[in-house]
Enzyme design. Structure first.
Site, mmCIF file in Angstrom:
data_model
loop_
_atom_site.group_PDB
_atom_site.id
_atom_site.type_symbol
_atom_site.label_atom_id
_atom_site.label_comp_id
_atom_site.label_asym_id
_atom_site.label_seq_id
_atom_site.Cartn_x
_atom_site.Cartn_y
_atom_site.Cartn_z
ATOM 1 N N ARG A 65 0.778 -1.246 0.000
ATOM 2 C CA ARG A 65 0.000 0.000 0.000
ATOM 3 C C ARG A 65 0.804 1.288 0.000
ATOM 4 O O ARG A 65 0.250 2.352 -0.243
ATOM 5 C CB ARG A 65 -0.959 -0.005 1.190
ATOM 6 C CG ARG A 65 -2.108 -0.965 0.989
ATOM 7 C CD ARG A 65 -2.805 -1.259 2.280
ATOM 8 N NE ARG A 65 -1.878 -1.928 3.175
ATOM 9 C CZ ARG A 65 -2.199 -2.411 4.360
ATOM 10 N NH1 ARG A 65 -3.427 -2.260 4.814
ATOM 11 N NH2 ARG A 65 -1.304 -3.024 5.100
ATOM 12 N N TYR A 99 -3.658 -17.800 13.482
ATOM 13 C CA TYR A 99 -4.754 -17.151 12.753
ATOM 14 C C TYR A 99 -5.951 -18.094 12.607
ATOM 15 O O TYR A 99 -7.102 -17.669 12.705
ATOM 16 C CB TYR A 99 -4.274 -16.695 11.361
ATOM 17 C CG TYR A 99 -3.389 -15.474 11.400
ATOM 18 C CD1 TYR A 99 -3.941 -14.196 11.388
ATOM 19 C CD2 TYR A 99 -2.008 -15.590 11.479
ATOM 20 C CE1 TYR A 99 -3.136 -13.065 11.433
ATOM 21 C CE2 TYR A 99 -1.190 -14.463 11.531
ATOM 22 C CZ TYR A 99 -1.756 -13.214 11.509
ATOM 23 O OH TYR A 99 -0.967 -12.097 11.562
ATOM 24 N N ARG A 150 -5.172 -2.395 -6.877
ATOM 25 C CA ARG A 150 -6.032 -3.028 -5.869
ATOM 26 C C ARG A 150 -7.446 -2.464 -5.972
ATOM 27 O O ARG A 150 -8.427 -3.198 -5.934
ATOM 28 C CB ARG A 150 -5.462 -2.769 -4.475
ATOM 29 C CG ARG A 150 -6.227 -3.455 -3.352
ATOM 30 C CD ARG A 150 -5.791 -2.850 -2.019
ATOM 31 N NE ARG A 150 -6.156 -3.635 -0.871
ATOM 32 C CZ ARG A 150 -7.376 -3.640 -0.336
ATOM 33 N NH1 ARG A 150 -8.342 -2.958 -0.887
ATOM 34 N NH2 ARG A 150 -7.612 -4.372 0.742
HETATM 35 O O1 CP3 Z 1 5.455 -7.787 -0.730
HETATM 36 C C1 CP3 Z 1 5.417 -8.822 -0.037
HETATM 37 O O2 CP3 Z 1 6.064 -8.975 1.025
HETATM 38 C C2 CP3 Z 1 4.667 -10.041 -0.587
HETATM 39 C C3 CP3 Z 1 3.327 -10.213 -0.172
HETATM 40 C C4 CP3 Z 1 2.954 -10.528 1.268
HETATM 41 C C5 CP3 Z 1 1.721 -10.086 1.821
HETATM 42 N N1 CP3 Z 1 1.574 -10.652 3.048
HETATM 43 C C6 CP3 Z 1 0.766 -9.199 1.144
HETATM 44 C C7 CP3 Z 1 -0.240 -8.472 1.945
HETATM 45 C C8 CP3 Z 1 3.573 -11.315 2.250
HETATM 46 C C9 CP3 Z 1 4.940 -11.983 2.223
HETATM 47 C C10 CP3 Z 1 2.677 -11.395 3.365
HETATM 48 C C11 CP3 Z 1 2.961 -12.169 4.571
HETATM 49 C C12 CP3 Z 1 2.035 -12.109 5.706
HETATM 50 N N2 CP3 Z 1 0.677 -11.958 5.693
HETATM 51 C C13 CP3 Z 1 2.447 -12.297 7.046
HETATM 52 C C14 CP3 Z 1 3.852 -12.592 7.508
HETATM 53 C C15 CP3 Z 1 4.690 -11.378 7.557
HETATM 54 C C16 CP3 Z 1 4.278 -10.405 8.633
HETATM 55 O O3 CP3 Z 1 3.850 -9.298 8.237
HETATM 56 O O4 CP3 Z 1 4.414 -10.715 9.813
HETATM 57 C C17 CP3 Z 1 1.294 -12.186 7.853
HETATM 58 C C18 CP3 Z 1 1.230 -12.297 9.353
HETATM 59 C C19 CP3 Z 1 0.181 -11.992 6.979
HETATM 60 C C20 CP3 Z 1 -1.257 -11.883 7.349
HETATM 61 C C21 CP3 Z 1 -1.833 -10.606 6.946
HETATM 62 N N3 CP3 Z 1 -2.070 -10.218 5.652
HETATM 63 C C22 CP3 Z 1 -2.250 -9.559 7.792
HETATM 64 C C23 CP3 Z 1 -2.162 -9.557 9.298
HETATM 65 C C24 CP3 Z 1 -2.751 -8.544 6.972
HETATM 66 C C25 CP3 Z 1 -3.428 -7.282 7.425
HETATM 67 C C26 CP3 Z 1 -2.468 -6.295 7.940
HETATM 68 C C27 CP3 Z 1 -2.075 -5.394 6.841
HETATM 69 O O5 CP3 Z 1 -0.870 -5.135 6.692
HETATM 70 O O6 CP3 Z 1 -2.990 -4.926 6.160
HETATM 71 C C28 CP3 Z 1 -2.592 -8.950 5.634
HETATM 72 C C29 CP3 Z 1 -2.952 -8.188 4.418
HETATM 73 C C30 CP3 Z 1 -1.900 -8.022 3.373
HETATM 74 N N4 CP3 Z 1 -1.036 -8.994 2.935
HETATM 75 C C31 CP3 Z 1 -1.666 -6.843 2.616
HETATM 76 C C32 CP3 Z 1 -0.625 -7.105 1.713
HETATM 77 C C33 CP3 Z 1 -0.045 -6.201 0.669
HETATM 78 C C34 CP3 Z 1 -2.464 -5.567 2.726
HETATM 79 C C35 CP3 Z 1 -3.738 -5.816 2.028
HETATM 80 C C36 CP3 Z 1 -4.346 -4.592 1.435
HETATM 81 O O7 CP3 Z 1 -3.989 -4.262 0.284
HETATM 82 O O8 CP3 Z 1 -5.198 -4.018 2.122
#
Ligand code: CP3
Length: 353
Positions: A45, A169, A54
């Site tokens: 983002r 989760y 998105r």
């Molecule tokens: O660029 C990258 O690193 C590749 C893509 C990636 C995403 N999530 C995309 C994402 C990767 C490697 C992850 C890993 C992930 N997802 C983890 C492990 C790493 C960490 O951050 O501890 C975890 C715990 C998640 C679970 C998850 N996904 C959460 C808790 C959330 C919400 C919090 C947030 O940041 O919004 C997501 C959503 C998410 N995953 C987004 C992205 C780009 C945001 C979504 C959006 O566009 O609104």
């Protein structure tokens, strides 16, 4: 009649030798100066081009399951910044989704998995769930497209969540609530073990599919590894990670990211057999073998702050890993408020060395 013996193999055409991507050289134990760089959550983002796509797709899951769009998002930070690696655009929670939970990302609320497993006896809940690995086919197609789009010197990293973190989760149905999983691990160790084993097996198949589609390294994100006391850490973090490494480590290097592991880091590295370790911003490399490739450790808040604080944090990070095979990265995901100019500042200083 036996067919004629095959003609002797043609002399291999003298294709120009493509040097291995710097990131892959480091994962093989080489030191590269300046170190190759990518950033956790580099697709996301803080990038206007990500937000635009998105929005056009209508949501995070819609984006993630559209191979053309997901491949575009994966490549965006490589195109903009010249990163040394792309990380597959997906999420660790697609594994529970393939295992049968419904997954939704509501804007501003974080992920929701339903039904949360904390509300039922685990063995019964598991019996009612069927894994459909085919649901992950679009993600694997994204890997294929990204690999075809990247230059050879840019590595493609696949990933999955650590089984413990994924279980937190699945139990809670949401992020950040660790109590449900911690309690289940004590109250129902057999049921919890069955859950972690199932996640581990699905994860192994998923990572192997990413590797055959073109991922050249994989990272295991165990974001909540840091909350467990030693015996529980061995059972729920080290054991499943070691199983993953045993199953796929011969196919591609495995980067372990046991966030918050602290004093348990050296044991994690030794017992899991990971190829490389990604360090959170609080970790110190003391006690890790100097031949072990290390990644990460730069404070994402320093990147958010920018200015002299960022310059200082970068210099300290480079000095801390002097003499070790090193991949420059953050200690955790890039904050969504981070100005693009701060990422440019970081890369300019790194490359001016
Ligand atoms: O660029 C990258 O690193 C590749 C893509 C990636 C995403 N999530 C995309 C994402 C990767 C490697 C992850 C890993 C992930 N997802 C983890 C492990 C790493 C960490 O951050 O501890 C975890 C715990 C998640 C679970 C998850 N996904 C959460 C808790 C959330 C919400 C919090 C947030 O940041 O919004 C997501 C959503 C998410 N995953 C987004 C992205 C780009 C945001 C979504 C959006 O566009 O609104």
């Amino acid at each position: 009649m036996a067919s004629a013996p095959a003609s002797p193999p043609a002399v291999a055409p003298s294709a120009p030798q493509v040097p291995a991507a710097p990131l892959l050289r480091v994962l093989r134990g080489e030191r590269v100066d300046p170190p190759p760089v990518w950033l956790m959550r580099q697709a996301g983002r803080y990038l206007p081009e990500y937000r635009a796509l998105r929005e056009a797709k209508g949501g995070f899951m819609e984006l993630l399951l559209d191979p053309e769009a997901a491949a575009e998002v994966t490549v965006q930070p490589v195109r903009r910044f010249g990163m040394d690696a792309a990380i597959l655009f997906s999420d660790i929670l697609v594994v529970p989704w393939a295992m049968g939970q419904a997954l939704a990302f509501e804007a501003g609320e974080g992920p929701r998995l339903t039904p949360a497993l904390k509300d039922a006896p685990l063995m019964l809940a598991l019996q009612a769930m069927t894994t459909e690995a085919g649901k992950l086919a679009p993600v694997i197609e994204t890997v294929r497209r990204v690999r075809a789009a990247l230059a050879p010197e840019v590595a493609l990293i696949g990933f999955a969540g650590g089984p413990w973190t994924v279980a937190t989760y699945m139990l809670a149905g949401e992020g950040g609530n660790l109590e449900a999983a911690r309690l289940a691990a004590y109250r129902d160790p057999l049921g919890f073990r069955a859950l972690v084993d199932r996640i581990t097996n699905v994860t192994i198949g998923y990572l192997a599919a990413q590797i055959s589609a073109g991922a050249q390294a994989v990272q295991v994100f165990d974001s909540w590894a840091g909350v467990l006391p030693p015996a529980e850490f061995d059972r729920w973090v080290i054991r499943p990670t070691a199983q993953i490494v045993a199953a796929i480590g011969h196919l591609a290097p495995v980067i372990g990211f046991p966030r918050g592991a602290g004093q348990q880091l050296a044991r994690y590295v030794e017992k899991t057999g990971v190829t490389a370790v990604s360090l959170d911003e609080t970790a110190v490399p003391d006690g890790l073998p100097t031949s072990l490739p290390v990644q990460g450790n730069l404070d994402p808040v320093a990147l958010l702050a920018g200015g002299e604080a960022l310059d200082r944090a970068l210099d300290q990070c480079l000095a801390r890993f002097e003499g070790r095979p090193h991949v420059l990265n953050l200690g955790h995901g890039i904050d969504k408020e981070t100005p693009v100019a701060h990422v440019e500042q970081l890369l300019a200083r790194l490359r001016a060395r």
